[in-house]
Design a protein around this motif. Structure first.
Motif, PDB file in Angstrom:
ATOM      1  N   ALA A   1      -2.592  19.080  -6.472  1.00 13.26           N
ATOM      2  CA  ALA A   1      -1.447  18.209  -6.165  1.00 13.26           C
ATOM      3  C   ALA A   1      -1.668  17.410  -4.886  1.00 13.26           C
ATOM      4  CB  ALA A   1      -0.165  19.045  -6.029  1.00 13.26           C
ATOM      5  N   LEU A   2      -2.545  17.897  -4.019  1.00 20.61           N
ATOM      6  CA  LEU A   2      -2.807  17.188  -2.755  1.00 20.61           C
ATOM      7  C   LEU A   2      -3.890  16.121  -2.899  1.00 20.61           C
ATOM      8  CD1 LEU A   2      -2.712  20.082  -0.116  1.00 20.61           C
ATOM      9  CD2 LEU A   2      -0.847  18.716  -1.074  1.00 20.61           C
ATOM     10  N   GLY A   3      -4.405  15.953  -4.122  1.00 15.38           N
ATOM     11  CA  GLY A   3      -5.558  15.082  -4.331  1.00 15.38           C
ATOM     12  C   GLY A   3      -5.430  13.685  -3.741  1.00 15.38           C
ATOM     13  N   GLN A   4      -4.302  13.015  -4.005  1.00 18.19           N
ATOM     14  CA  GLN A   4      -4.198  11.631  -3.538  1.00 18.19           C
ATOM     15  C   GLN A   4      -4.104  11.564  -2.013  1.00 18.19           C
ATOM     16  OE1 GLN A   4      -4.550   8.850  -5.631  1.00 18.19           O
ATOM     17  NE2 GLN A   4      -4.872   7.942  -3.601  1.00 18.19           N
ATOM     18  N   VAL A   5      -3.400  12.522  -1.414  1.00 16.46           N
ATOM     19  CA  VAL A   5      -3.327  12.548   0.057  1.00 16.46           C
ATOM     20  C   VAL A   5      -4.722  12.760   0.643  1.00 16.46           C
ATOM     21  CG1 VAL A   5      -2.488  13.838   2.062  1.00 16.46           C
ATOM     22  CG2 VAL A   5      -0.938  13.333   0.171  1.00 16.46           C
ATOM     23  N   ILE A   6      -5.459  13.694   0.064  1.00 14.07           N
ATOM     24  CA  ILE A   6      -6.806  13.977   0.584  1.00 14.07           C
ATOM     25  C   ILE A   6      -7.709  12.761   0.402  1.00 14.07           C
ATOM     26  CG2 ILE A   6      -8.859  15.420   0.266  1.00 14.07           C
ATOM     27  CD1 ILE A   6      -6.914  17.733  -0.466  1.00 14.07           C
ATOM     28  N   GLU A   7      -7.617  12.133  -0.760  1.00 14.60           N
ATOM     29  CA  GLU A   7      -8.427  10.922  -0.991  1.00 14.60           C
ATOM     30  C   GLU A   7      -8.116   9.859   0.060  1.00 14.60           C
ATOM     31  OE1 GLU A   7      -8.691   9.398  -5.025  1.00 14.60           O
ATOM     32  OE2 GLU A   7      -8.550   7.344  -4.274  1.00 14.60           O
ATOM     33  N   ASN A   8      -6.844   9.673   0.347  1.00  9.23           N
ATOM     34  CA  ASN A   8      -6.466   8.662   1.348  1.00  9.23           C
ATOM     35  C   ASN A   8      -6.993   9.041   2.735  1.00  9.23           C
ATOM     36  OD1 ASN A   8      -5.115   7.443  -0.730  1.00  9.23           O
ATOM     37  ND2 ASN A   8      -3.063   7.948  -0.013  1.00  9.23           N
ATOM     38  N   LEU A   9      -6.871  10.309   3.074  1.00  9.91           N
ATOM     39  CA  LEU A   9      -7.342  10.726   4.401  1.00  9.91           C
ATOM     40  C   LEU A   9      -8.850  10.578   4.505  1.00  9.91           C
ATOM     41  CD1 LEU A   9      -5.097  13.857   5.088  1.00  9.91           C
ATOM     42  CD2 LEU A   9      -4.923  11.602   6.155  1.00  9.91           C
TER      43      LEU A   9
ATOM     44  N   ASN B   1       0.868  -1.166   0.000  1.00 10.39           N
ATOM     45  CA  ASN B   1       0.000   0.000   0.000  1.00 10.39           C
ATOM     46  C   ASN B   1       0.909   1.221   0.000  1.00 10.39           C
ATOM     47  OD1 ASN B   1      -2.458  -1.477   0.139  1.00 10.39           O
ATOM     48  ND2 ASN B   1      -1.998  -1.890   2.294  1.00 10.39           N
ATOM     49  N   ALA B   2       0.962   1.904  -1.141  1.00 11.02           N
ATOM     50  CA  ALA B   2       1.956   2.946  -1.332  1.00 11.02           C
ATOM     51  C   ALA B   2       1.592   4.213  -0.589  1.00 11.02           C
ATOM     52  CB  ALA B   2       2.089   3.243  -2.817  1.00 11.02           C
ATOM     53  N   SER B   3       2.611   4.929  -0.074  1.00 13.00           N
ATOM     54  CA  SER B   3       2.361   6.266   0.439  1.00 13.00           C
ATOM     55  C   SER B   3       2.549   7.248  -0.721  1.00 13.00           C
ATOM     56  CB  SER B   3       3.276   6.584   1.609  1.00 13.00           C
ATOM     57  OG  SER B   3       4.611   6.601   1.186  1.00 13.00           O
ATOM     58  N   VAL B   4       2.157   8.493  -0.493  1.00 14.80           N
ATOM     59  CA  VAL B   4       2.137   9.489  -1.555  1.00 14.80           C
ATOM     60  C   VAL B   4       3.302  10.441  -1.343  1.00 14.80           C
ATOM     61  CG1 VAL B   4       0.746  11.274  -2.656  1.00 14.80           C
ATOM     62  CG2 VAL B   4      -0.368   9.335  -1.562  1.00 14.80           C
ATOM     63  N   SER B   5       3.923  10.884  -2.426  1.00 16.36           N
ATOM     64  CA  SER B   5       5.007  11.842  -2.297  1.00 16.36           C
ATOM     65  C   SER B   5       4.540  13.211  -2.816  1.00 16.36           C
ATOM     66  CB  SER B   5       6.213  11.357  -3.093  1.00 16.36           C
ATOM     67  OG  SER B   5       7.252  12.284  -2.933  1.00 16.36           O
ATOM     68  N   ILE B   6       4.641  14.208  -1.953  1.00 16.87           N
ATOM     69  CA  ILE B   6       4.146  15.552  -2.252  1.00 16.87           C
ATOM     70  C   ILE B   6       5.359  16.488  -2.287  1.00 16.87           C
ATOM     71  CG2 ILE B   6       2.812  17.455  -1.223  1.00 16.87           C
ATOM     72  CD1 ILE B   6       1.035  15.285  -2.358  1.00 16.87           C
ATOM     73  N   PRO B   7       5.385  17.460  -3.218  1.00 18.84           N
ATOM     74  CA  PRO B   7       6.523  18.383  -3.272  1.00 18.84           C
ATOM     75  C   PRO B   7       6.790  18.999  -1.900  1.00 18.84           C
ATOM     76  CG  PRO B   7       5.008  18.787  -5.114  1.00 18.84           C
ATOM     77  CD  PRO B   7       4.369  17.740  -4.241  1.00 18.84           C
ATOM     78  N   SER B   8       8.077  19.024  -1.501  1.00 18.93           N
ATOM     79  CA  SER B   8       8.394  19.431  -0.128  1.00 18.93           C
ATOM     80  C   SER B   8       8.035  20.883   0.126  1.00 18.93           C
ATOM     81  CB  SER B   8       9.873  19.191   0.164  1.00 18.93           C
ATOM     82  OG  SER B   8      10.640  20.016  -0.689  1.00 18.93           O
ATOM     83  N   VAL B   9       7.929  21.682  -0.934  1.00 14.70           N
ATOM     84  CA  VAL B   9       7.551  23.078  -0.739  1.00 14.70           C
ATOM     85  C   VAL B   9       6.166  23.167  -0.091  1.00 14.70           C
ATOM     86  CG1 VAL B   9       6.582  23.301  -3.073  1.00 14.70           C
ATOM     87  CG2 VAL B   9       7.322  25.338  -1.852  1.00 14.70           C
ATOM     88  N   LEU B  10       5.355  22.135  -0.279  1.00 13.02           N
ATOM     89  CA  LEU B  10       4.008  22.172   0.300  1.00 13.02           C
ATOM     90  C   LEU B  10       4.016  21.812   1.785  1.00 13.02           C
ATOM     91  CD1 LEU B  10       1.907  20.774  -2.662  1.00 13.02           C
ATOM     92  CD2 LEU B  10       2.001  23.114  -1.809  1.00 13.02           C
ATOM     93  N   ASN B  11       5.113  21.184   2.226  1.00 14.47           N
ATOM     94  CA  ASN B  11       5.368  21.112   3.661  1.00 14.47           C
ATOM     95  C   ASN B  11       4.209  20.486   4.442  1.00 14.47           C
ATOM     96  OD1 ASN B  11       6.769  21.621   6.009  1.00 14.47           O
ATOM     97  ND2 ASN B  11       6.121  23.757   6.165  1.00 14.47           N
ATOM     98  N   LEU B  12       3.795  19.297   4.003  1.00 13.34           N
ATOM     99  CA  LEU B  12       2.715  18.603   4.702  1.00 13.34           C
ATOM    100  C   LEU B  12       3.251  17.853   5.910  1.00 13.34           C
ATOM    101  CD1 LEU B  12       0.352  17.006   2.038  1.00 13.34           C
ATOM    102  CD2 LEU B  12       0.391  19.318   2.954  1.00 13.34           C
ATOM    103  N   ARG B  13       2.332  17.488   6.780  1.00 10.01           N
ATOM    104  CA  ARG B  13       2.658  16.664   7.934  1.00 10.01           C
ATOM    105  C   ARG B  13       2.983  15.242   7.444  1.00 10.01           C
ATOM    106  NH1 ARG B  13      -1.980  14.632  12.028  1.00 10.01           N
ATOM    107  NH2 ARG B  13      -0.603  13.724  13.569  1.00 10.01           N
TER     108      ARG B  13
ATOM    109  N   LEU C   1       3.938  29.883   6.256  1.00  9.82           N
ATOM    110  CA  LEU C   1       2.765  29.270   6.870  1.00  9.82           C
ATOM    111  C   LEU C   1       1.710  28.916   5.819  1.00  9.82           C
ATOM    112  CD1 LEU C   1       2.134  31.760   9.840  1.00  9.82           C
ATOM    113  CD2 LEU C   1       3.758  29.847   9.725  1.00  9.82           C
ATOM    114  N   TRP C   2       0.908  27.913   6.125  1.00 10.35           N
ATOM    115  CA  TRP C   2      -0.325  27.685   5.401  1.00 10.35           C
ATOM    116  C   TRP C   2      -1.410  28.598   5.993  1.00 10.35           C
ATOM    117  CZ3 TRP C   2      -2.025  24.488   1.382  1.00 10.35           C
ATOM    118  CH2 TRP C   2      -1.092  23.589   0.872  1.00 10.35           C
TER     119      TRP C   2
END
Lengths: 400, 400
Positions: free
Chosen positions: B265-273, A2-14, B204-205
């Motif tokens: 770009a956050l679509g897959q993370v949001i879908e997973n959450l 079950n793959a995790s997602v890679s997001i551009p680091s500029v978006l700085n997600l948790r 900041l976001w």
């Protein structure tokens, strides 16, 4: 798997958000879902829509203007109906204050893990297991610890020695899902007592998922038409949370309605968490839940017959000698292995191409499921027959 | 003023769960809700049930058997309708891929904080503020940091100096709620630019809650019948998440339907959450959302008229000289202070006993709200008139 997602680091997600795994079923599903004539047995739902008496209860509530905010713990009528349901199924009294209505089994589970485990805590999950356990634990910041079950000619078994070895000072919770999605494994009373004993000795909570408890196929396990339950062996002070859903018994997967059963002492904490989770479940959906419980036993009885018939039909695959399929004791899934096959996802894709049947790759249920395929047989018998025929034809080409 | 819950330590819960605050409104609400003749102005919802064309869209979907699992991001028809809605309101093009359907504004907010803040992170909230911001942040394991707004004869103001001083290396998010619940404060474009500038400089976001954006009362602030929005001043690469709800515009508080607007770009993370949060929103509820957007503008126009009328009536309280009430520029709340009064909750209880009117104590909205009371005036004018009459009568006894 079950793959995790890679997001551009500029978006700085948790990091925990990115680590929330993508379902291991979704790419197979996306590949095959629009294929004409496909028989879709990959998802954990049957082919029947919700019975009309349930839909009508919701429509009636809407037309009566029940469209306002409501109780965070659930409307009293539904909490009382759930308590009566438990009295009928488990043969003893239940306090309605133990039951908290949730917007599905998934939010019930999320509430449970949120209360019990946080940053750095560990939660034991016997695997193969429904991947959403690990998902909910991961986004709570805790660590899911897979503990593989063992398998022999009789089927799957909880391995208590492995479970005990997996306990560390950070272990907080033990998940027990019986009957199991995906394997159909069903705990005996001896299993449940052993799990409870383990939890008591180590001060762990148990999160019990017995949502398929009405679907029991092994007569040796049946207790008044249901599977053995922790409710049969626990003491009132035992630390057990039960997650439940209307989805399976009453064909309500799309409604998002379930409940959490917990000691009433946790009531205010649960109410607060629901406030910040969903802010409650729509009243008109809860009215549908009352209708399901009060008038839904005949429909459920038909569902159970349908599952038993589906299970028999799928059982024929074992007779080909090309498939390993320990007979599932409960639930409505077959968890099967094509002999010599090692990559479940490859096989799942090939079954779409060559048999036009959609199964879920076992790898989605943890490493212990690699090589297996999950087939949901809660469907009209003609469909299951046809799916089995098609898989049977493709089998000689698929064996490793 | 929002109490946490204490649970016996033998139950060994996660501290963040116990720290999830109990709503500061709930005990006032529980005290007064069943009192005959009470005029309930404490909750953020109007007195009208959902319009029938919206209810009928849900009932139709149910009768057509739309009761199965569905898309985690929302059905395409609703995501497209939301994009069209934004095009109408904000006068530019929006990609449907920016919109993620959620089971209410609260889950949208929870998704936002889960993605952006975790253990030890800090989130800045100008206060007085809707307490659920702090609640959602707390259960994500992060720390809500209240930054009081300033108040003068003109009303409330964002204090950018205080905001800047509150930033630490752990600060991840700035919440901007305009128009504000509870104060009715509404950001100018200059405020929004300053907030954006602050967020950009510190990486900041922004979590933007503009859910009351159609309820604008100060003509100097109105932009095509709505309040100023970050959408007017932001660049595509700005890190802003918008939380939204169907609750307020279309009287759908009890439906639990909203959306999160985020970079695609956050679509897959949001879908997973979403998978691990609610596993999606019922299709039949989403159909109701499509109907609300497509056919709901007349109803919304009536709601706005109703709010303006309620605001005028409540404004009379200021003329007594016994109440401080800066005219709210947006939303549908009056945030008022009875002169000399210091304990909002005491006053709220006395207003139940002596005026049979239910208001929310300002202390529920943070320390900056102590001494204030929130009154929701989205109600039929006769009720608001009567409530104001009763409060007016009680006032001389309540001033400190």
């Amino acid at each position: 798997m079950n793959a995790s997602v890679s997001i551009p680091s500029v978006l700085n997600l948790r990091p925990e958000a990115e680590q929330a795994p993508t379902s291991g079923i979704v790419d197979v599903f996306s590949y095959g879902r629009l294929k004409p004539g496909i028989i879709p047995l990959w998802v954990g739902e049957g082919d029947l829509p919700t019975p009309s008496f349930i839909c009508e209860a919701a429509a009636r509530s809407l037309s009566e203007g029940e469209t306002f905010y409501t109780y965070q713990r659930g409307i009293p009528e539904l909490r009382q109906a759930i308590a009566r349901y438990h009295e009928g199924v488990y043969g003893k009294a239940f306090d309605p204050e133990r039951f908290f209505v949730t917007s599905g089994g998934m939010p019930a589970m999320q509430l449970a893990f949120r209360m019990l485990s946080g940053n750095g805590d560990e939660v034991l999950i016997p695997t193969p297991a429904w991947p959403n356990f690990a998902g909910a634990i991961t986004i709570a910041g805790a660590r899911p610890v897979a503990v593989p079950m063992t398998i022999d000619a009789q089927g799957w078994h909880l391995d208590f020695e492995r479970l005990e070895q997996a306990i560390t000072p950070r272990t907080r919770v033990l998940v027990i899902n019986s009957p199991s999605n995906p394997t159909g494994w069903t705990a005996t009373h001896a299993d449940l007592r052993a799990a409870l004993d383990l939890a008591r000795r180590h001060g762990l909570w148990i999160v019990a998922d017995e949502i398929y408890g009405r679907f029991v196929h092994d007569p040796a396990l049946a207790v008044d038409g249901r599977t053995p339950s922790f409710r049969d062996v626990m003491e009132p002070e035992d630390k057990i949370l039960f997650v439940q859903t209307f989805s399976k018994n009453w064909a309500m997967t799309g409604w998002r309605l379930g409940w959490l059963e917990a000691p009433p002492a946790l009531g205010q904490v649960i109410e607060n968490l629901i406030q910040y989770q969903t802010s409650g479940t729509p009243t008109f959906i809860q009215r549908a839940g009352v209708a399901a419980i009060e008038q839904g036993e005949d429909f459920l009885a038909d569902q159970i017959v349908r599952a038993k018939r589906g299970r028999e039909i799928v059982g024929r695959l074992a007779q080909t000698g090309l498939v390993e399929l320990p007979p599932p004791s409960g639930a409505f899934y077959a968890f099967l292995k094509i002999k010599g096959a090692t990559n479940a996802k490859d096989i799942a894709f090939r079954l779409i191409d060559e048999a036009n049947v959609g199964l879920a790759p076992g790898s989605a249920f943890g490493e212990a499921g690699e090589g297996y395929l999950r087939l949901c047989y809660l469907r009209k018998p003609e469909d299951v027959e046809e799916a089995v025929r098609r898989i049977g034809e493709a089998l000689p080409r698929l064996v490793g």
